[in-house]
Scaffold this motif. Structure first.
Motif, PDB file in Angstrom:
ATOM      1  N   THR A  21      81.829  27.183  14.933  1.00 41.23           N
ATOM      2  CA  THR A  21      81.975  26.292  16.082  1.00 41.23           C
ATOM      3  C   THR A  21      80.855  25.247  16.049  1.00 41.23           C
ATOM      4  O   THR A  21      79.831  25.429  15.381  1.00 41.23           O
ATOM      5  N   LEU A  22      81.045  24.167  16.783  1.00 38.10           N
ATOM      6  CA  LEU A  22      79.978  23.169  16.879  1.00 38.10           C
ATOM      7  C   LEU A  22      78.711  23.785  17.464  1.00 38.10           C
ATOM      8  O   LEU A  22      77.594  23.466  17.028  1.00 38.10           O
ATOM      9  N   ALA A  23      78.868  24.660  18.440  1.00 36.04           N
ATOM     10  CA  ALA A  23      77.702  25.302  19.044  1.00 36.04           C
ATOM     11  C   ALA A  23      76.931  26.113  18.009  1.00 36.04           C
ATOM     12  O   ALA A  23      75.684  26.112  18.005  1.00 36.04           O
ATOM     13  N   GLU A  24      77.634  26.795  17.128  1.00 43.38           N
ATOM     14  CA  GLU A  24      76.970  27.573  16.077  1.00 43.38           C
ATOM     15  C   GLU A  24      76.230  26.656  15.113  1.00 43.38           C
ATOM     16  O   GLU A  24      75.106  26.973  14.679  1.00 43.38           O
ATOM     17  N   HIS A  25      76.823  25.523  14.781  1.00 44.49           N
ATOM     18  CA  HIS A  25      76.135  24.573  13.898  1.00 44.49           C
ATOM     19  C   HIS A  25      74.860  24.046  14.544  1.00 44.49           C
ATOM     20  O   HIS A  25      73.796  24.015  13.917  1.00 44.49           O
ATOM     21  N   HIS A  26      74.960  23.612  15.787  1.00 45.00           N
ATOM     22  CA  HIS A  26      73.785  23.065  16.465  1.00 45.00           C
ATOM     23  C   HIS A  26      72.699  24.124  16.619  1.00 45.00           C
ATOM     24  O   HIS A  26      71.507  23.827  16.434  1.00 45.00           O
ATOM     25  N   ALA A  27      73.073  25.356  16.936  1.00 44.18           N
ATOM     26  CA  ALA A  27      72.085  26.426  17.089  1.00 44.18           C
ATOM     27  C   ALA A  27      71.373  26.694  15.771  1.00 44.18           C
ATOM     28  O   ALA A  27      70.146  26.918  15.741  1.00 44.18           O
ATOM     29  N   ARG A  28      72.115  26.681  14.681  1.00 40.59           N
ATOM     30  CA  ARG A  28      71.518  26.923  13.365  1.00 40.59           C
ATOM     31  C   ARG A  28      70.546  25.806  12.993  1.00 40.59           C
ATOM     32  O   ARG A  28      69.460  26.059  12.446  1.00 40.59           O
ATOM     33  N   LEU A  29      70.913  24.573  13.280  1.00 40.45           N
ATOM     34  CA  LEU A  29      70.032  23.440  12.996  1.00 40.45           C
ATOM     35  C   LEU A  29      68.780  23.499  13.865  1.00 40.45           C
ATOM     36  O   LEU A  29      67.662  23.241  13.386  1.00 40.45           O
ATOM     37  N   ASP A  30      68.943  23.834  15.124  1.00 41.54           N
ATOM     38  CA  ASP A  30      67.794  23.968  16.015  1.00 41.54           C
ATOM     39  C   ASP A  30      66.849  25.061  15.524  1.00 41.54           C
ATOM     40  O   ASP A  30      65.618  24.883  15.511  1.00 41.54           O
TER      41      ASP A  30
END
Length: 260
Positions: free
Chosen positions: A213-222
């Motif tokens: 999900t987009l949320a998973e991508h953003h969390a991983r980048l953060d």
């Protein structure tokens, strides 16, 4: 060099057993047609790479294109940037892709510093880079490996560098996700794929391409340490994100509009 490209018909006939999808010689031969008809917004994403580089890439810095396939990212950058503006390193795990990409870039970009190497992005020894492009590549890695890869890419980026991450995504809401998948199949039908081709390719990609999900991508980048991340493009269930690594001298200060 042969620049012949063929229409994607790999899944056009009924198969007794659909093999797992792989980037073999058959895929290489039809890859430009396949990706044009299968990835919504692919051309727009490529077209933005040079504009992003013009804004954020230090002059002469290295650009990694990970999972570079036939080198389309390199061609896009070379079409918008001067030969001395960057050094391009494409990386792909498929020997067939690497061979064809080398031929294409040598013929089309003879004045640019372009190299393509065969390798696994999970194990590559990265040199400092000003920009890293990860177009529809992370989704083919086992989910358990993705966090470590993104952390390595963050470490490889110079302060002020950017990561462009494009992926097929899944929506968190099941009803929304089903609608996006259905419209994506409509997109493929409109581009000439039959229901048989759509079904058999979906089977071939099962457990090979596992979207986040987009949320998973953003969390991983953060978690990796990127100071800001944006979803700058989305069309159906395909999206592209950009992640910024702050310059060390600014101590995590909020970037100005020109920097973002």
């Amino acid at each position: 060099m042969s620049d012949a490209s063929y229409r994607d018909a790999i899944f056009s006939t009924p198969l007794d057993r659909v093999a797992r999808f792989s980037f073999d010689e058959r895929v290489v031969a039809c890859f430009p047609d396949m990706i044009r008809r299968s990835v919504p917004g692919y051309g727009q994403i490529l077209g933005m790479l040079g504009l992003i580089a013009q804004r954020h890439l230090r002059h002469g810095a290295r650009v990694y294109d990970l999972g570079c396939s036939l080198g389309a990212g390199g061609l896009a950058l070379a079409g918008q940037l001067a030969p001395d503006a960057f050094r391009y390193t494409g990386v792909d795990l498929s020997p067939a892709m690497v061979s064809r990409a080398r031929e294409t870039l040598a013929a089309e970009c003879p004045d640019h510093a372009m190299e393509v190497i065969e390798g696994d992005i999970r194990q590559l020894e990265y040199q400092p880079a000003g920009m890293i492009v990860l177009n529809f590549t992370l989704q083919f890695l086992p989910p358990k490996d993705r966090e470590a890869v993104v952390a390595r890419l963050f470490a490889a980026l110079e302060p002020g560098g950017v990561l462009v991450l494009s992926e097929k995504i899944r929506a968190e809401d099941e009803q929304e996700n089903a609608w996006l998948v259905e419209r994506y199949h409509d997109f493929k039908r409109a581009n000439g794929y039959s229901d048989l081709e759509i079904s058999q390719k979906r089977t071939a990609l099962e457990n090979v391409l596992v979207p986040d999900t987009l949320a998973e991508h953003h969390a991983r980048l953060d978690q990796a340490g990127f100071s800001r991340t944006h979803t700058w493009f989305q069309l159906l269930n395909f999206a592209s994100l950009i992640a910024f690594k702050h310059e060390a001298s600014r101590g995590g200060a909020t970037p100005t509009p020109d920097e973002v």
